[in-house]
Design a protein around this motif. Structure first.
Motif, PDB file in Angstrom:
ATOM      1  N   SER A  51      -6.550  -4.166  22.903  1.00 17.65           N
ATOM      2  CA  SER A  51      -6.533  -2.708  22.944  1.00 17.65           C
ATOM      3  C   SER A  51      -7.507  -2.241  24.018  1.00 17.65           C
ATOM      4  CB  SER A  51      -6.921  -2.110  21.585  1.00 17.65           C
ATOM      5  OG  SER A  51      -8.249  -2.457  21.244  1.00 17.65           O
ATOM      6  N   GLY A  52      -7.255  -1.038  24.530  1.00 15.06           N
ATOM      7  CA  GLY A  52      -8.084  -0.509  25.603  1.00 15.06           C
ATOM      8  C   GLY A  52      -7.560  -0.910  26.968  1.00 15.06           C
ATOM      9  N   HIS A  53      -8.320  -0.546  27.993  1.00 20.59           N
ATOM     10  CA  HIS A  53      -7.933  -0.826  29.375  1.00 20.59           C
ATOM     11  C   HIS A  53      -9.122  -1.340  30.157  1.00 20.59           C
ATOM     12  CE1 HIS A  53      -4.818   1.971  28.002  1.00 20.59           C
ATOM     13  NE2 HIS A  53      -4.036   1.415  28.913  1.00 20.59           N
ATOM     14  N   ALA A  54      -8.826  -2.134  31.185  1.00 20.15           N
ATOM     15  CA  ALA A  54      -9.877  -2.717  32.022  1.00 20.15           C
ATOM     16  C   ALA A  54      -9.433  -2.708  33.472  1.00 20.15           C
ATOM     17  CB  ALA A  54     -10.178  -4.149  31.583  1.00 20.15           C
ATOM     18  N   ALA A  55     -10.405  -2.561  34.374  1.00 17.20           N
ATOM     19  CA  ALA A  55     -10.135  -2.582  35.808  1.00 17.20           C
ATOM     20  C   ALA A  55     -10.533  -3.928  36.382  1.00 17.20           C
ATOM     21  CB  ALA A  55     -10.901  -1.464  36.518  1.00 17.20           C
ATOM     22  N   VAL A  56      -9.673  -4.475  37.230  1.00 15.70           N
ATOM     23  CA  VAL A  56      -9.961  -5.723  37.939  1.00 15.70           C
ATOM     24  C   VAL A  56     -10.426  -5.351  39.333  1.00 15.70           C
ATOM     25  CG1 VAL A  56      -9.066  -7.957  38.670  1.00 15.70           C
ATOM     26  CG2 VAL A  56      -8.151  -6.865  36.612  1.00 15.70           C
ATOM     27  N   ARG A  57     -11.652  -5.720  39.688  1.00 10.14           N
ATOM     28  CA  ARG A  57     -12.254  -5.265  40.936  1.00 10.14           C
ATOM     29  C   ARG A  57     -12.797  -6.424  41.745  1.00 10.14           C
ATOM     30  NH1 ARG A  57     -15.362  -0.321  37.894  1.00 10.14           N
ATOM     31  NH2 ARG A  57     -13.600   1.117  37.804  1.00 10.14           N
ATOM     32  N   MET A  58     -12.705  -6.280  43.064  1.00  7.70           N
ATOM     33  CA  MET A  58     -13.256  -7.256  43.993  1.00  7.70           C
ATOM     34  C   MET A  58     -14.057  -6.534  45.062  1.00  7.70           C
ATOM     35  SD  MET A  58     -10.084  -9.926  44.588  1.00  7.70           S
ATOM     36  CE  MET A  58     -11.134 -11.071  45.482  1.00  7.70           C
ATOM     37  N   VAL A  59     -15.027  -7.219  45.631  1.00  7.03           N
ATOM     38  CA  VAL A  59     -15.802  -6.681  46.749  1.00  7.03           C
ATOM     39  C   VAL A  59     -15.205  -7.234  48.040  1.00  7.03           C
ATOM     40  CG1 VAL A  59     -18.061  -6.533  47.848  1.00  7.03           C
ATOM     41  CG2 VAL A  59     -17.887  -6.509  45.354  1.00  7.03           C
ATOM     42  N   THR A  60     -14.847  -6.330  48.967  1.00  6.97           N
ATOM     43  CA  THR A  60     -14.252  -6.758  50.229  1.00  6.97           C
ATOM     44  C   THR A  60     -15.326  -7.310  51.159  1.00  6.97           C
ATOM     45  OG1 THR A  60     -14.530  -4.658  51.403  1.00  6.97           O
ATOM     46  CG2 THR A  60     -12.600  -4.873  49.961  1.00  6.97           C
ATOM     47  N   GLU A  61     -14.876  -7.885  52.268  1.00  5.20           N
ATOM     48  CA  GLU A  61     -15.823  -8.430  53.239  1.00  5.20           C
ATOM     49  C   GLU A  61     -16.691  -7.352  53.872  1.00  5.20           C
ATOM     50  OE1 GLU A  61     -14.056  -9.752  57.043  1.00  5.20           O
ATOM     51  OE2 GLU A  61     -12.122  -9.218  56.121  1.00  5.20           O
ATOM     52  N   TYR A  62     -16.280  -6.090  53.743  1.00  2.00           N
ATOM     53  CA  TYR A  62     -17.069  -4.985  54.278  1.00  2.00           C
ATOM     54  C   TYR A  62     -17.987  -4.375  53.224  1.00  2.00           C
ATOM     55  CZ  TYR A  62     -13.497  -5.425  57.868  1.00  2.00           C
ATOM     56  OH  TYR A  62     -12.645  -5.920  58.830  1.00  2.00           O
ATOM     57  N   GLY A  63     -18.005  -4.968  52.030  1.00  2.00           N
ATOM     58  CA  GLY A  63     -18.897  -4.497  50.980  1.00  2.00           C
ATOM     59  C   GLY A  63     -18.321  -3.420  50.089  1.00  2.00           C
ATOM     60  N   ASP A  64     -17.047  -3.070  50.298  1.00  2.00           N
ATOM     61  CA  ASP A  64     -16.422  -2.053  49.457  1.00  2.00           C
ATOM     62  C   ASP A  64     -15.922  -2.664  48.159  1.00  2.00           C
ATOM     63  OD1 ASP A  64     -16.722  -0.019  51.413  1.00  2.00           O
ATOM     64  OD2 ASP A  64     -14.974  -0.820  52.484  1.00  2.00           O
ATOM     65  N   ASN A  65     -16.086  -1.921  47.068  1.00  2.00           N
ATOM     66  CA  ASN A  65     -15.602  -2.354  45.766  1.00  2.00           C
ATOM     67  C   ASN A  65     -14.219  -1.757  45.551  1.00  2.00           C
ATOM     68  OD1 ASN A  65     -15.418  -3.300  43.138  1.00  2.00           O
ATOM     69  ND2 ASN A  65     -17.575  -2.873  42.718  1.00  2.00           N
ATOM     70  N   THR A  66     -13.190  -2.596  45.417  1.00  3.34           N
ATOM     71  CA  THR A  66     -11.833  -2.087  45.302  1.00  3.34           C
ATOM     72  C   THR A  66     -11.180  -2.555  44.002  1.00  3.34           C
ATOM     73  OG1 THR A  66      -9.679  -1.930  46.409  1.00  3.34           O
ATOM     74  CG2 THR A  66     -10.821  -4.031  46.562  1.00  3.34           C
ATOM     75  N   THR A  67     -10.402  -1.679  43.411  1.00  2.00           N
ATOM     76  CA  THR A  67      -9.657  -1.990  42.193  1.00  2.00           C
ATOM     77  C   THR A  67      -8.244  -2.376  42.587  1.00  2.00           C
ATOM     78  OG1 THR A  67     -10.945  -0.429  40.861  1.00  2.00           O
ATOM     79  CG2 THR A  67      -8.783  -1.068  40.006  1.00  2.00           C
ATOM     80  N   PHE A  68      -7.797  -3.556  42.178  1.00  2.00           N
ATOM     81  CA  PHE A  68      -6.428  -3.938  42.523  1.00  2.00           C
ATOM     82  C   PHE A  68      -5.528  -4.079  41.310  1.00  2.00           C
ATOM     83  CE2 PHE A  68      -8.569  -8.048  42.195  1.00  2.00           C
ATOM     84  CZ  PHE A  68      -7.655  -8.831  41.500  1.00  2.00           C
ATOM     85  N   ALA A  69      -6.046  -3.832  40.110  1.00  2.00           N
ATOM     86  CA  ALA A  69      -5.196  -3.834  38.924  1.00  2.00           C
ATOM     87  C   ALA A  69      -5.917  -3.133  37.789  1.00  2.00           C
ATOM     88  CB  ALA A  69      -4.822  -5.255  38.507  1.00  2.00           C
TER      89      ALA A  69
END
Length: 219
Positions: A51-69
């Motif tokens: 139950s609930g929701h979660a974000a899958v996040r990675m840090v790019t080579e430029y230091g940005d935190n991005t959510t891809f799922a």
């Protein structure tokens, strides 16, 4: 419907095997914004979202935190760490609200499924991931940003919809930018346009979908 029937990773298994797996599964609870796993951690556990929701996040080579799922009930994560003993977590997973997960350790999976069964399960799960990521790549290359943003919002509506109106999505504009595969400023412009049209309402840490049909037309 029982939870074992809704976990996508287990749907191909016989009911008795699903029952055996879940009988030995752990259960963990996480608070909003609590990190479930960190990128780079060692991992020997498959997580099933109850139950609930979660974000899958990675840090790019430029230091940005991005959510891809964004994962919801029935989804899974952590499968890549089961591929081999040396592999580490490739991304961080953060609870977007109160989150409940079931956990299946590699040892428990092997004891119930055997090596061949575990490998078969991983192939099935990873095939689904490849198909999803391939679809995202095609969208990022050929679909205009305004349509990608609308599609991301509609997909999240499917996950969050509990029959209420408006549908409240506990995600940020940064999350939408990651899901749409576009920059934050560009996505912000699209979201503002959607808000001006009355389709959505923007809040801090939340997006309310007011007119879902209007969003669907923009997909």
């Amino acid at each position: 419907m029982s939870y074992d029937e809704t976990f996508h990773a287990l749907t191909s298994l016989e009911p008795g095997i699903r029952d055996a797996l879940l009988a030995g599964a752990g259960r963990r609870q996480y608070r909003r914004q609590e990190t479930v796993v960190h990128a780079g951690d060692e991992g020997q556990t498959l997580f099933l979202v109850e139950s609930g929701h979660a974000a899958v996040r990675m840090v790019t080579e430029y230091g940005d935190n991005t959510t891809f799922a964004v994962l919801g009930p029935g989804d899974n994560f952590g499968e890549l760490a089961l591929v081999d003993d040396e592999r580490r977590r490739s991304a961080s997973v953060i609870a977007l609200e109160s989150l409940s997960v079931r956990t299946l350790s590699r040892g428990h999976l092997e004891s119930v499924l055997g090596d061949a069964g575990l490998h078969g399960l991983l192939v099935q799960v990873l095939t689904g991931q490849v198909q999803r990521l391939s679809g995202q790549l095609v969208e990022a290359r050929f679909v205009p940003v305004r349509h990608r943003v609308a599609r991301a919002l509609v997909a999240l509506c499917d996950q969050y919809d509990d029959g209420s109106s408006p549908v409240s999505l506990l995600v940020t504009q940064d999350d939408i930018a990651g899901l749409a595969g576009a920059t934050r400023p560009t996505v912000n412009q699209v979201l503002r346009t959607l808000e001006e049209s009355g389709a959505i309402a923007l809040h801090r840490g939340r997006i309310d979908v007011v007119e879902r049909a209007m969003l669907a037309r923009r997909c």
